[in-house]
Design a protein around this motif. Structure first.
Motif, short mmCIF file in Angstrom:
data_model
loop_
_atom_site.label_atom_id
_atom_site.label_comp_id
_atom_site.label_asym_id
_atom_site.label_seq_id
_atom_site.Cartn_x
_atom_site.Cartn_y
_atom_site.Cartn_z
N ASP A 1 -0.76 -12.27 0.35
CA ASP A 1 0.23 -11.28 1.06
C ASP A 1 -0.29 -10.06 1.77
O ASP A 1 0.45 -9.26 2.23
CB ASP A 1 1.64 -10.92 0.12
CG ASP A 1 2.45 -12.01 -0.59
OD1 ASP A 1 2.47 -13.23 0.31
OD2 ASP A 1 2.90 -12.09 -1.51
N VAL A 2 -1.52 -9.75 1.46
CA VAL A 2 -1.99 -8.80 2.05
C VAL A 2 -2.05 -8.72 3.75
O VAL A 2 -2.34 -9.91 4.31
CB VAL A 2 -3.42 -8.76 1.65
CG1 VAL A 2 -4.55 -7.52 2.29
CG2 VAL A 2 -3.97 -8.44 0.02
N PRO A 3 -1.46 -7.64 4.38
CA PRO A 3 -1.33 -7.90 5.69
C PRO A 3 -2.83 -8.01 6.53
O PRO A 3 -3.53 -7.13 6.32
CB PRO A 3 -0.64 -6.37 6.13
CG PRO A 3 -0.22 -6.04 4.85
CD PRO A 3 -0.93 -6.46 3.70
N GLY A 4 -2.66 -8.86 7.55
CA GLY A 4 -3.88 -9.11 8.34
C GLY A 4 -4.80 -9.96 7.86
O GLY A 4 -5.95 -10.00 8.46
N GLU B 1 -4.94 -4.42 0.04
CA GLU B 1 -4.00 -3.69 0.54
C GLU B 1 -4.30 -2.34 1.38
O GLU B 1 -3.80 -2.06 2.47
CB GLU B 1 -2.60 -3.42 -0.36
CG GLU B 1 -2.06 -4.90 -0.64
CD GLU B 1 -0.80 -4.95 -1.63
OE1 GLU B 1 -0.29 -5.71 -1.62
OE2 GLU B 1 -0.77 -3.95 -2.39
N GLU C 1 -5.95 -0.55 10.54
CA GLU C 1 -5.80 -1.71 11.50
C GLU C 1 -7.14 -2.26 12.23
O GLU C 1 -7.14 -3.21 12.52
CB GLU C 1 -4.79 -1.32 12.37
CG GLU C 1 -3.36 -1.28 11.64
CD GLU C 1 -2.36 -0.64 12.78
OE1 GLU C 1 -2.41 -1.06 14.02
OE2 GLU C 1 -1.17 -0.37 12.28
N THR D 1 -5.71 -7.04 -5.29
CA THR D 1 -4.86 -7.15 -4.42
C THR D 1 -4.76 -5.71 -3.96
O THR D 1 -4.51 -5.26 -2.74
CB THR D 1 -3.56 -7.77 -4.82
OG1 THR D 1 -3.76 -9.05 -5.20
CG2 THR D 1 -2.25 -7.48 -3.75
N ALA E 1 -6.46 -2.61 4.00
CA ALA E 1 -5.68 -3.25 5.21
C ALA E 1 -4.77 -2.23 5.86
O ALA E 1 -4.53 -2.50 7.05
CB ALA E 1 -4.66 -4.36 4.79
N GLU E 2 -4.78 -1.18 5.30
CA GLU E 2 -4.10 0.01 5.94
C GLU E 2 -4.76 0.57 7.41
O GLU E 2 -4.33 1.10 8.43
CB GLU E 2 -3.73 1.17 5.19
CG GLU E 2 -2.86 0.84 4.13
CD GLU E 2 -2.81 2.16 3.03
OE1 GLU E 2 -3.26 3.13 3.22
OE2 GLU E 2 -2.03 1.57 2.08
#
Length: 182
Positions: free
Chosen positions: A145-148, A120, A126, A116, A123-124
């Motif tokens: 829950d990892v964005p995107g 994460e 974009e 995770t 994922a920074e």
């Protein structure tokens, strides 16, 4: 400029353990294991770019030569590892950190929450696509829950198995087929 590619990071140990313990309740037979070539083909088609498949495996004794040869023939780069601790996890974490420096997308094949923090961090960016492959009902909450991040079910989305697995999962009503149950 080189074409953008996807790095497919396969935690074979985690997938095999989840399939055996959580899905089948026993050690999987060879014919019950995922068709790893199908995963490579699916990934390339889904994201429309070349895929570099890295298959991480822990080796306690001799190199499993027949399995390594099969991976090579499918187009994977086997990464056999030995040492103290969770060597596969350590290697995937290091690879994910190294990929921060690459203009590439990443698809992780694992259910393991240990990845995770690295996902994460990836994922920074974009502009980077991230995917997680596995069995949805066994996916670690942190990975969810990892964005995107995009999720791909190894059986239902990728069709990596030659026969239906005995899974119990929540079914979206629009996907419900009563003929699967009667």
């Amino acid at each position: 400029m080189a074409d953008r590619s996807t790095y497919l990071l396969v935690d074979g140990e985690n997938i095999d353990a989840t399939l055996g313990v959580s899905v089948l309740g026993r050690r999987p037979q060879p014919e019950e294991r995922p068709r790893w070539n199908t995963l490579l083909e699916y990934t390339e088609a889904a994201w429309g770019q070349p895929v570099k498949g890295l298959f991480f495996l822990a080796v306690a004794g001799d190199l499993p030569a027949s399995f390594v040869q099969a991976l090579l023939a499918m187009g994977y780069r086997p990464v056999p590892l030995r040492g103290e601790g969770k060597v596969v996890d350590i290697a995937i974490q290091r690879t994910a950190r190294a990929l921060l420096e690459r203009d590439a997308d990443v698809m992780l094949v694992s259910h393991d929450n240990d990845f995770t923090p690295q996902m994460e961090k990836l994922a920074e960016d974009e502009g980077r696509r991230l995917g997680i492959v596995g069995f949805g009902e066994f996916m670690a909450g942190g990975l969810r829950d990892v964005p995107g991040v995009e999720f791909f079910d190894l059986e239902y989305d990728i069709a990596a198995f030659t026969s239906r697995l005995p899974r119990v999962r929540v079914i979206e009503i629009d996907e419900f087929d009563p003929f699967e149950f009667i």
